[in-house]
Design a protein around this motif. Structure first.
Motif, PDB file in Angstrom:
ATOM      1  N   VAL A  86       0.761  -1.395  -0.251  1.00 24.09           N
ATOM      2  CA  VAL A  86       0.187  -0.108   0.162  1.00 24.09           C
ATOM      3  C   VAL A  86       0.603   1.349  -0.359  1.00 24.09           C
ATOM      4  CG1 VAL A  86      -1.978   1.423   1.212  1.00 24.09           C
ATOM      5  CG2 VAL A  86      -1.899  -1.650   1.335  1.00 24.09           C
ATOM      6  N   HIS A  87       0.339   2.203  -0.653  1.00 28.49           N
ATOM      7  CA  HIS A  87       1.612   3.781  -0.619  1.00 28.49           C
ATOM      8  C   HIS A  87       0.041   4.630  -1.421  1.00 28.49           C
ATOM      9  CE1 HIS A  87       2.551   1.819  -5.075  1.00 28.49           C
ATOM     10  NE2 HIS A  87       2.161   3.811  -5.071  1.00 28.49           N
ATOM     11  N   ILE A  88       0.593   5.478  -1.082  1.00 25.91           N
ATOM     12  CA  ILE A  88      -0.210   6.925  -1.444  1.00 25.91           C
ATOM     13  C   ILE A  88       0.664   7.645  -2.454  1.00 25.91           C
ATOM     14  CG2 ILE A  88      -1.717   6.494   0.490  1.00 25.91           C
ATOM     15  CD1 ILE A  88      -0.850   8.810   1.979  1.00 25.91           C
TER      16      ILE A  88
ATOM     17  N   ARG B  71      -4.185   9.827  -3.585  1.00 24.46           N
ATOM     18  CA  ARG B  71      -4.818   8.011  -4.828  1.00 24.46           C
ATOM     19  C   ARG B  71      -3.509   7.064  -3.853  1.00 24.46           C
ATOM     20  NH1 ARG B  71      -2.310   9.309  -9.292  1.00 24.46           N
ATOM     21  NH2 ARG B  71      -4.214   9.463 -10.483  1.00 24.46           N
ATOM     22  N   VAL B  72      -4.604   6.017  -4.225  1.00 22.92           N
ATOM     23  CA  VAL B  72      -4.244   5.416  -2.789  1.00 22.92           C
ATOM     24  C   VAL B  72      -3.920   3.923  -3.863  1.00 22.92           C
ATOM     25  CG1 VAL B  72      -5.092   3.232  -0.774  1.00 22.92           C
ATOM     26  CG2 VAL B  72      -5.927   5.573  -0.582  1.00 22.92           C
TER      27      VAL B  72
ATOM     28  N   LEU C 197      11.342  -8.855  -7.182  1.00 21.84           N
ATOM     29  CA  LEU C 197      11.949  -7.505  -6.245  1.00 21.84           C
ATOM     30  C   LEU C 197      11.188  -5.960  -6.630  1.00 21.84           C
ATOM     31  CD1 LEU C 197      15.487  -7.758  -7.064  1.00 21.84           C
ATOM     32  CD2 LEU C 197      13.713  -8.758  -5.432  1.00 21.84           C
ATOM     33  N   TRP C 198       9.682  -5.481  -7.232  1.00 25.87           N
ATOM     34  CA  TRP C 198       9.242  -5.608  -6.891  1.00 25.87           C
ATOM     35  C   TRP C 198       8.114  -5.243  -5.795  1.00 25.87           C
ATOM     36  CZ3 TRP C 198       9.413  -0.034  -8.935  1.00 25.87           C
ATOM     37  CH2 TRP C 198       9.846  -0.268  -9.717  1.00 25.87           C
ATOM     38  N   ASP C 199       7.700  -6.392  -5.805  1.00 26.21           N
ATOM     39  CA  ASP C 199       6.531  -7.079  -4.764  1.00 26.21           C
ATOM     40  C   ASP C 199       7.306  -6.759  -3.273  1.00 26.21           C
ATOM     41  OD1 ASP C 199       4.780  -7.332  -6.477  1.00 26.21           O
ATOM     42  OD2 ASP C 199       6.064  -9.023  -6.974  1.00 26.21           O
ATOM     43  N   SER C 200       8.518  -7.094  -3.611  1.00 24.78           N
ATOM     44  CA  SER C 200       9.078  -6.589  -2.140  1.00 24.78           C
ATOM     45  C   SER C 200       9.796  -5.810  -1.857  1.00 24.78           C
ATOM     46  CB  SER C 200      10.325  -7.975  -1.847  1.00 24.78           C
ATOM     47  OG  SER C 200      11.525  -7.178  -3.110  1.00 24.78           O
ATOM     48  N   PHE C 201       9.512  -5.053  -2.626  1.00 24.60           N
ATOM     49  CA  PHE C 201      10.038  -3.314  -2.244  1.00 24.60           C
ATOM     50  C   PHE C 201       8.518  -2.904  -1.940  1.00 24.60           C
ATOM     51  CE2 PHE C 201       9.721   1.097  -3.861  1.00 24.60           C
ATOM     52  CZ  PHE C 201      11.164   1.757  -3.370  1.00 24.60           C
ATOM     53  N   GLY C 202       7.673  -2.935  -2.583  1.00 22.94           N
ATOM     54  CA  GLY C 202       6.028  -2.318  -2.362  1.00 22.94           C
ATOM     55  C   GLY C 202       5.413  -2.756  -0.669  1.00 22.94           C
ATOM     56  N   LYS C 203       6.387  -3.880  -0.379  1.00 21.30           N
ATOM     57  CA  LYS C 203       6.272  -4.864   0.989  1.00 21.30           C
ATOM     58  C   LYS C 203       7.173  -3.677   1.998  1.00 21.30           C
ATOM     59  CE  LYS C 203       4.359  -8.942  -0.394  1.00 21.30           C
ATOM     60  NZ  LYS C 203       4.687 -10.585  -0.109  1.00 21.30           N
ATOM     61  N   LEU C 204       8.678  -3.193   1.775  1.00 21.43           N
ATOM     62  CA  LEU C 204       9.327  -2.968   2.292  1.00 21.43           C
ATOM     63  C   LEU C 204       8.997  -2.007   2.958  1.00 21.43           C
ATOM     64  CD1 LEU C 204      11.818  -2.876   3.748  1.00 21.43           C
ATOM     65  CD2 LEU C 204      13.476  -2.501   1.645  1.00 21.43           C
ATOM     66  N   VAL C 205       8.650  -0.943   2.196  1.00 18.11           N
ATOM     67  CA  VAL C 205       8.228   0.901   1.587  1.00 18.11           C
ATOM     68  C   VAL C 205       7.339   1.189   2.616  1.00 18.11           C
ATOM     69  CG1 VAL C 205       9.750   1.646   0.314  1.00 18.11           C
ATOM     70  CG2 VAL C 205       7.420   1.233  -0.299  1.00 18.11           C
TER      71      VAL C 205
ATOM     72  N   ARG D 221       2.085   9.068   4.197  1.00 18.97           N
ATOM     73  CA  ARG D 221       2.460  10.174   3.550  1.00 18.97           C
ATOM     74  C   ARG D 221       2.865   9.828   2.360  1.00 18.97           C
ATOM     75  NH1 ARG D 221       1.250  10.650   8.255  1.00 18.97           N
ATOM     76  NH2 ARG D 221       2.171  12.659   9.919  1.00 18.97           N
ATOM     77  N   PRO D 222       2.114  10.638   1.762  1.00 21.34           N
ATOM     78  CA  PRO D 222       2.354  10.883  -0.100  1.00 21.34           C
ATOM     79  C   PRO D 222       3.629  10.576  -0.124  1.00 21.34           C
ATOM     80  CG  PRO D 222       0.785  12.766   0.542  1.00 21.34           C
ATOM     81  CD  PRO D 222       1.737  12.281   1.938  1.00 21.34           C
ATOM     82  N   TRP D 223       4.181   9.982  -1.063  1.00 21.86           N
ATOM     83  CA  TRP D 223       5.656   9.363  -2.247  1.00 21.86           C
ATOM     84  C   TRP D 223       5.330  10.004  -3.861  1.00 21.86           C
ATOM     85  CZ3 TRP D 223       9.539   5.206  -0.548  1.00 21.86           C
ATOM     86  CH2 TRP D 223       9.221   4.689   0.770  1.00 21.86           C
ATOM     87  N   MET D 224       6.100  10.775  -4.252  1.00 19.37           N
ATOM     88  CA  MET D 224       6.105  11.429  -5.047  1.00 19.37           C
ATOM     89  C   MET D 224       7.493  11.017  -5.510  1.00 19.37           C
ATOM     90  SD  MET D 224       3.340  12.399  -4.860  1.00 19.37           S
ATOM     91  CE  MET D 224       3.007  13.377  -6.696  1.00 19.37           C
ATOM     92  N   VAL D 225       7.205  10.071  -6.495  1.00 26.51           N
ATOM     93  CA  VAL D 225       8.487   9.743  -7.242  1.00 26.51           C
ATOM     94  C   VAL D 225       9.111  10.389  -8.902  1.00 26.51           C
ATOM     95  CG1 VAL D 225       7.916   7.751  -5.762  1.00 26.51           C
ATOM     96  CG2 VAL D 225       7.398   7.675  -7.861  1.00 26.51           C
ATOM     97  N   THR D 226       9.962  10.009  -9.063  1.00 20.71           N
ATOM     98  CA  THR D 226      10.647  10.217 -11.255  1.00 20.71           C
ATOM     99  C   THR D 226      10.888   9.078 -11.339  1.00 20.71           C
ATOM    100  OG1 THR D 226      10.465  10.845 -12.258  1.00 20.71           O
ATOM    101  CG2 THR D 226      11.969  11.817 -11.132  1.00 20.71           C
ATOM    102  N   GLU D 227      10.935   8.907 -12.473  1.00 17.89           N
ATOM    103  CA  GLU D 227      12.010   7.051 -12.812  1.00 17.89           C
ATOM    104  C   GLU D 227      13.308   7.365 -12.907  1.00 17.89           C
ATOM    105  OE1 GLU D 227      12.432   9.408 -16.496  1.00 17.89           O
ATOM    106  OE2 GLU D 227      10.166   9.193 -14.778  1.00 17.89           O
ATOM    107  N   GLY D 228      14.664   6.704 -12.439  1.00 12.76           N
ATOM    108  CA  GLY D 228      16.040   6.405 -12.924  1.00 12.76           C
ATOM    109  C   GLY D 228      15.948   5.339 -14.030  1.00 12.76           C
ATOM    110  N   ASN D 229      17.245   4.903 -13.678  1.00  9.75           N
ATOM    111  CA  ASN D 229      17.789   3.736 -14.796  1.00  9.75           C
ATOM    112  C   ASN D 229      17.518   2.390 -14.956  1.00  9.75           C
ATOM    113  OD1 ASN D 229      19.906   5.351 -13.216  1.00  9.75           O
ATOM    114  ND2 ASN D 229      21.149   3.164 -13.950  1.00  9.75           N
ATOM    115  N   HIS D 230      16.618   2.421 -13.631  1.00 11.77           N
ATOM    116  CA  HIS D 230      16.799   0.806 -12.654  1.00 11.77           C
ATOM    117  C   HIS D 230      15.349   1.005 -13.225  1.00 11.77           C
ATOM    118  CE1 HIS D 230      21.476  -0.240 -11.343  1.00 11.77           C
ATOM    119  NE2 HIS D 230      21.166   0.598 -10.977  1.00 11.77           N
TER     120      HIS D 230
END
Length: 465
Positions: free
Chosen positions: A78-80, A89-90, A213-221, A228-237
């Motif tokens: 879960v992230h917003i 957005r949830v 690893l996308w799934d494990s990252f989602g659980k980690l964060v 709190r809202p997480w606002m992100v942009t893309e990187g090379n990875h």
């Protein structure tokens, strides 16, 4: 419209990745070492050996057993994020395709006075099939208010706090996060600071084609990203592009939907939003950005709409830094800087924050390679905790614009106190408590002579067809 998810493959996730793990290994290249006379190893600080956090490390192994109490209908990852003015957005994932994309919410624990319905999607990547990815927009919401919410009509209760509508505003900043023991330290330290929102300039999960690893990252964060809202942009990875097999950014776009449509952008890879008195622009270092690109045209239009009386602070995030005295990734942001720096200078951007280089560096106000009181403060903060380690080698002598640099993991905090003053700090994460290592006050360019006396030629840049 909901998209049904294809049946999951029976192969273990690691085995499912083997056909293209070899491809990844074959495409990895190493840079030639620079001459010793051009390098400085760190600057006054030597990092101790990494501590091990078993819980964080186990999240990297896809064959670990799930808790017996978990259910396929329970919300995961879960992230917003912000979704326009007074809206949030949830996003979450379920293994059960029948779970509806609905969120119940209210301002009292266990009491839900509102319900919002949204959409769902899924994707397949070679032999991997994702769960059902839900996106639900809530609102309009009250500012600076705690909301309690439940995803899918069942399961545990979560809570988040909306950002304030006016100063002060507190922003946590971290780049190149990953999923290591150092990531755990960084997240724990961010949790200790009072922040209204988190900004991340690219390289989130370091999945690098290995979708589990996308799934494990989602659980980690989730413990932080759900509050709190997480606002992100893309990187090379985040690219994950395999010619003739898979298009780029498929996983990132499906899982981390940002408010690009609300900002007039045609791509999830670049967008803008406003919070309190700050206009924040998230640029894409890995999509077209030259003068003939859609991103360039969108940026011009976005900058032309900014009212510095209403949003006196103008902040930009991107992945590949433009000003970098580290040996790592030298020059990789130069072409984007050539195309876009004049635009951002004309608009009097206060700060430009980047990642990519796995170290911390803060520059003075600079433009066109030289110190300039009307330029932007540049910060590189690609030191969240990635698995590739730190970029320890710096060029020597230090450029005139470079103020502070250190090869260490950590995070930044930007506290905007009012329309003119903000306090930036960077916190090294070596100890159980975050160590404040860099500290500076920043004045907004709004209302200064930079804007009042800007040249007619620069003003024309934003107005040119």
């Amino acid at each position: 419209m909901e998209t049904r998810v294809a049946a999951r493959r029976s192969l273990p996730p690691l085995v499912a990745q083997l056909p293209f793990l070899l491809l990844i290994l074959l495409t990895v290249s190493s840079c030639a070492a620079a001459a010793t006379s051009d390098l400085v190893i760190g600057e006054d600080y030597v990092r101790p050996p990494a501590r091990r956090h078993r819980k964080a490390l186990l999240s990297l192994f896809p064959w670990r057993k799930k808790k017996a109490s978990s259910s396929s209908s329970d919300p995961q990852q879960v992230h917003i994020s912000l979704a326009g003015e007074k809206h949030v957005r949830v996003t979450w994932i379920t293994d059960d395709n029948s779970v509806p994309s609905v969120v119940d919410y209210g301002i009292k624990a266990g009491t839900y006075t509102s319900t919002s319905q949204g959409e769902s999607t899924s994707y397949s990547y070679l032999l991997y099939s994702s769960g059902k990815i839900h996106h639900v927009v809530l609102g309009p919401l009250e500012d600076n208010t705690v909301y309690y919410y439940r995803c899918g009509g069942q399961g545990p209760e979560f809570q988040f706090k909306t950002p304030p509508s006016q100063f002060p505003l507190s922003l946590a900043v971290v780049g190149d996060l990953g999923q290591t023991s150092w990531t755990t330290s960084t997240l724990n330290h961010i949790k200790q600071c009072e922040h209204d929102m988190l900004l991340l300039p690219g390289d989130l999960s370091y999945a690098d084609y290995m979708q589990h690893l996308w799934d494990s990252f989602g659980k980690l964060v989730e413990p932080l990203a759900s509050t709190r809202p997480w606002m992100v942009t893309e990187g090379n990875h985040e690219k994950e592009h395999i010619p003739f097999f898979e298009s780029g950014f498929q996983s990132y776009n499906a899982r981390w939907k940002m408010p690009y449509e609300e900002s007039g952008s045609a791509s999830n890879l670049y967008y803008s939003f406003e919070v309190a008195g700050a206009h924040i622009i998230m640029l894409g270092s890995y999509t077209d950005y030259d003068e003939n690109s859609d991103q360039y045209a969108w940026l011009k239009a976005d900058l032309a709409k900014i009212d510095r009386k209403r949003t006196p602070w103008l902040i930009v995030l991107l992945h590949a830094p433009w000003y970098n005295s580290n040996w790592a990734h030298q020059g990789e942001g130069d072409s984007m800087m050539t195309a876009m720096e004049p635009l951002l200078y004309a608009a009097h951007v206060d700060m430009i924050i980047a990642g990519h280089v796995h170290a911390y560096e803060r520059a003075e106000r600079v433009y066109n390679g030289r110190l300039d009181p009307c330029g932007a403060v540049h910060i590189t903060i690609g030191d969240g905790g990635n698995r590739e380690g730190l970029a320890r080698r710096y060029r020597n002598p230090k450029p005139a614009w470079s103020v502070f640099r250190e090869a260490s993991f950590g995070h930044g905090e930007l506290k905007i106190l009012n329309s003119t003053h903000a306090h930036w700090t960077w916190h090294r994460n070596d100890d159980e408590e975050p160590v404040r290592t860099d500290d500076v006050w920043i004045n907004s360019l709004a209302g200064t002579g930079c804007i009042q006396d800007s040249s007619r030629e620069l003003r024309k840049i934003l107005m040119a067809p």
